[in-house]
Design a protein around this motif. Structure first.
Motif, mmCIF file in Angstrom:
data_model
loop_
_atom_site.group_PDB
_atom_site.id
_atom_site.type_symbol
_atom_site.label_atom_id
_atom_site.label_comp_id
_atom_site.label_asym_id
_atom_site.label_seq_id
_atom_site.Cartn_x
_atom_site.Cartn_y
_atom_site.Cartn_z
ATOM 1 N N LEU A 1 0.818 -1.219 0.000
ATOM 2 C CA LEU A 1 0.000 0.000 0.000
ATOM 3 C C LEU A 1 0.847 1.262 0.000
ATOM 4 O O LEU A 1 0.313 2.358 -0.121
ATOM 5 N N HIS A 2 2.145 1.122 0.095
ATOM 6 C CA HIS A 2 3.037 2.280 0.011
ATOM 7 C C HIS A 2 2.863 3.002 -1.331
ATOM 8 O O HIS A 2 3.067 4.209 -1.419
ATOM 9 N N SER A 3 2.460 2.283 -2.351
ATOM 10 C CA SER A 3 2.282 2.895 -3.681
ATOM 11 C C SER A 3 0.917 3.565 -3.857
ATOM 12 O O SER A 3 0.698 4.258 -4.848
ATOM 13 N N TRP A 4 0.003 3.373 -2.906
ATOM 14 C CA TRP A 4 -1.337 3.913 -3.060
ATOM 15 C C TRP A 4 -1.381 5.433 -3.238
ATOM 16 O O TRP A 4 -2.070 5.928 -4.131
ATOM 17 N N PRO A 5 -0.690 6.262 -2.457
ATOM 18 C CA PRO A 5 -0.779 7.707 -2.676
ATOM 19 C C PRO A 5 -0.384 8.141 -4.094
ATOM 20 O O PRO A 5 -1.047 8.994 -4.694
ATOM 21 N N CYS A 6 0.664 7.542 -4.640
ATOM 22 C CA CYS A 6 1.063 7.884 -6.024
ATOM 23 C C CYS A 6 0.013 7.421 -7.026
ATOM 24 O O CYS A 6 -0.291 8.139 -7.986
ATOM 25 N N ALA A 7 -0.535 6.238 -6.804
ATOM 26 C CA ALA A 7 -1.580 5.738 -7.701
ATOM 27 C C ALA A 7 -2.801 6.650 -7.648
ATOM 28 O O ALA A 7 -3.367 7.004 -8.687
ATOM 29 N N TRP A 8 -3.189 7.059 -6.451
ATOM 30 C CA TRP A 8 -4.346 7.958 -6.301
ATOM 31 C C TRP A 8 -4.100 9.272 -7.045
ATOM 32 O O TRP A 8 -4.966 9.749 -7.773
ATOM 33 N N PHE A 9 -2.922 9.851 -6.871
ATOM 34 C CA PHE A 9 -2.593 11.113 -7.538
ATOM 35 C C PHE A 9 -2.641 10.942 -9.055
ATOM 36 O O PHE A 9 -3.133 11.819 -9.766
ATOM 37 N N GLY A 10 -2.170 9.820 -9.546
ATOM 38 C CA GLY A 10 -2.236 9.539 -10.978
ATOM 39 C C GLY A 10 -3.668 9.394 -11.468
ATOM 40 O O GLY A 10 -4.012 9.869 -12.559
ATOM 41 N N LEU A 11 -4.508 8.754 -10.675
ATOM 42 C CA LEU A 11 -5.919 8.610 -11.048
ATOM 43 C C LEU A 11 -6.608 9.963 -11.175
ATOM 44 O O LEU A 11 -7.530 10.124 -11.969
ATOM 45 N N LEU A 12 -6.155 10.928 -10.404
ATOM 46 C CA LEU A 12 -6.721 12.275 -10.472
ATOM 47 C C LEU A 12 -6.056 13.126 -11.551
ATOM 48 O O LEU A 12 -6.337 14.310 -11.675
ATOM 49 N N GLY A 13 -5.178 12.547 -12.310
ATOM 50 C CA GLY A 13 -4.516 13.285 -13.374
ATOM 51 C C GLY A 13 -3.496 14.280 -12.859
ATOM 52 O O GLY A 13 -3.182 15.267 -13.514
ATOM 53 N N GLY A 14 -2.965 14.019 -11.652
ATOM 54 C CA GLY A 14 -1.935 14.893 -11.104
ATOM 55 C C GLY A 14 -2.467 16.228 -10.615
ATOM 56 O O GLY A 14 -1.719 17.193 -10.520
ATOM 57 N N GLN A 15 -3.740 16.274 -10.280
ATOM 58 C CA GLN A 15 -4.361 17.520 -9.820
ATOM 59 C C GLN A 15 -4.762 17.410 -8.349
ATOM 60 O O GLN A 15 -5.244 16.370 -7.911
ATOM 61 N N ILE A 16 -4.582 18.475 -7.605
ATOM 62 C CA ILE A 16 -5.062 18.542 -6.232
ATOM 63 C C ILE A 16 -6.577 18.752 -6.290
ATOM 64 O O ILE A 16 -7.051 19.608 -7.041
ATOM 65 N N PRO A 17 -7.362 18.000 -5.529
ATOM 66 C CA PRO A 17 -8.822 18.178 -5.561
ATOM 67 C C PRO A 17 -9.219 19.618 -5.207
ATOM 68 O O PRO A 17 -8.613 20.235 -4.327
ATOM 69 N N ALA A 18 -10.220 20.119 -5.870
ATOM 70 C CA ALA A 18 -10.659 21.508 -5.666
ATOM 71 C C ALA A 18 -10.951 21.801 -4.200
ATOM 72 O O ALA A 18 -10.609 22.852 -3.687
ATOM 73 N N GLY A 19 -11.575 20.876 -3.506
ATOM 74 C CA GLY A 19 -11.921 21.096 -2.112
ATOM 75 C C GLY A 19 -10.723 21.212 -1.191
ATOM 76 O O GLY A 19 -10.809 21.738 -0.092
ATOM 77 N N ALA A 20 -9.580 20.724 -1.641
ATOM 78 C CA ALA A 20 -8.370 20.742 -0.813
ATOM 79 C C ALA A 20 -7.482 21.939 -1.089
ATOM 80 O O ALA A 20 -6.500 22.165 -0.389
ATOM 81 N N ALA A 21 -7.828 22.713 -2.082
ATOM 82 C CA ALA A 21 -6.948 23.791 -2.546
ATOM 83 C C ALA A 21 -6.575 24.800 -1.460
ATOM 84 O O ALA A 21 -5.499 25.387 -1.515
ATOM 85 N N GLN A 22 -7.424 24.989 -0.478
ATOM 86 C CA GLN A 22 -7.154 25.982 0.569
ATOM 87 C C GLN A 22 -6.494 25.373 1.814
ATOM 88 O O GLN A 22 -6.360 26.052 2.831
ATOM 89 N N THR A 23 -6.081 24.118 1.729
ATOM 90 C CA THR A 23 -5.439 23.460 2.870
ATOM 91 C C THR A 23 -4.112 24.152 3.163
ATOM 92 O O THR A 23 -3.298 24.347 2.276
ATOM 93 N N ARG A 24 -3.907 24.532 4.410
ATOM 94 C CA ARG A 24 -2.694 25.251 4.809
ATOM 95 C C ARG A 24 -1.608 24.283 5.250
ATOM 96 O O ARG A 24 -1.886 23.131 5.576
ATOM 97 N N ARG A 25 -0.379 24.760 5.271
ATOM 98 C CA ARG A 25 0.730 23.932 5.728
ATOM 99 C C ARG A 25 0.462 23.407 7.141
ATOM 100 O O ARG A 25 0.021 24.138 8.012
ATOM 101 N N GLY A 26 0.719 22.122 7.306
ATOM 102 C CA GLY A 26 0.499 21.479 8.580
ATOM 103 C C GLY A 26 -0.900 20.929 8.754
ATOM 104 O O GLY A 26 -1.132 20.065 9.595
ATOM 105 N N ASP A 27 -1.857 21.401 7.941
ATOM 106 C CA ASP A 27 -3.232 20.924 8.032
ATOM 107 C C ASP A 27 -3.409 19.693 7.155
ATOM 108 O O ASP A 27 -2.634 19.455 6.217
ATOM 109 N N VAL A 28 -4.452 18.932 7.444
ATOM 110 C CA VAL A 28 -4.745 17.701 6.702
ATOM 111 C C VAL A 28 -6.133 17.788 6.097
ATOM 112 O O VAL A 28 -7.111 18.083 6.794
ATOM 113 N N PHE A 29 -6.212 17.521 4.799
ATOM 114 C CA PHE A 29 -7.485 17.383 4.107
ATOM 115 C C PHE A 29 -7.701 15.882 3.910
ATOM 116 O O PHE A 29 -6.860 15.213 3.309
ATOM 117 N N VAL A 30 -8.797 15.365 4.419
ATOM 118 C CA VAL A 30 -9.086 13.931 4.306
ATOM 119 C C VAL A 30 -9.892 13.698 3.038
ATOM 120 O O VAL A 30 -10.978 14.252 2.868
#
Length: 84
Positions: free
Chosen positions: A53-82
């Motif tokens: 499962l170490h590869s899951w974050p990269c796979a997920w990012f690839g599935l999204l086409g390398g884009q940060i989800p719109a809802g997460a765009a305002q996430t600040r340093r140190g904060d977590v968007f689930v």
């Protein structure tokens, strides 16, 4: 990992909380963080033979086409968007 993102204008960390590799399963304090542990697409994710499962974050990012989800765009340093 304590300094990851320290000299960047923008830094993102994408992680899964149950990652079997030490130090890659928690948020980074100098990055905006995306927790993809419970992402919907994980239900159909199958690691490559010999991988984990170490590869899951990269796979997920690839599935999204390398884009940060719109809802997460305002996430600040140190904060977590689930991602669900």
């Amino acid at each position: 990992v304590a300094r990851f993102g320290s000299s960047a204008d923008e830094a993102w960390a994408i992680f899964n909380a149950d990652d079997p590799v030490p130090s890659t399963n928690s948020p980074l304090r100098l990055c905006s963080n995306l927790d993809v542990t419970a992402a919907e697409a994980r239900a159909s994710f199958e690691p490559l033979p010999g991988d984990s499962l170490h590869s899951w974050p990269c796979a997920w990012f690839g599935l999204l086409g390398g884009q940060i989800p719109a809802g997460a765009a305002q996430t600040r340093r140190g904060d977590v968007f689930v991602v669900s």
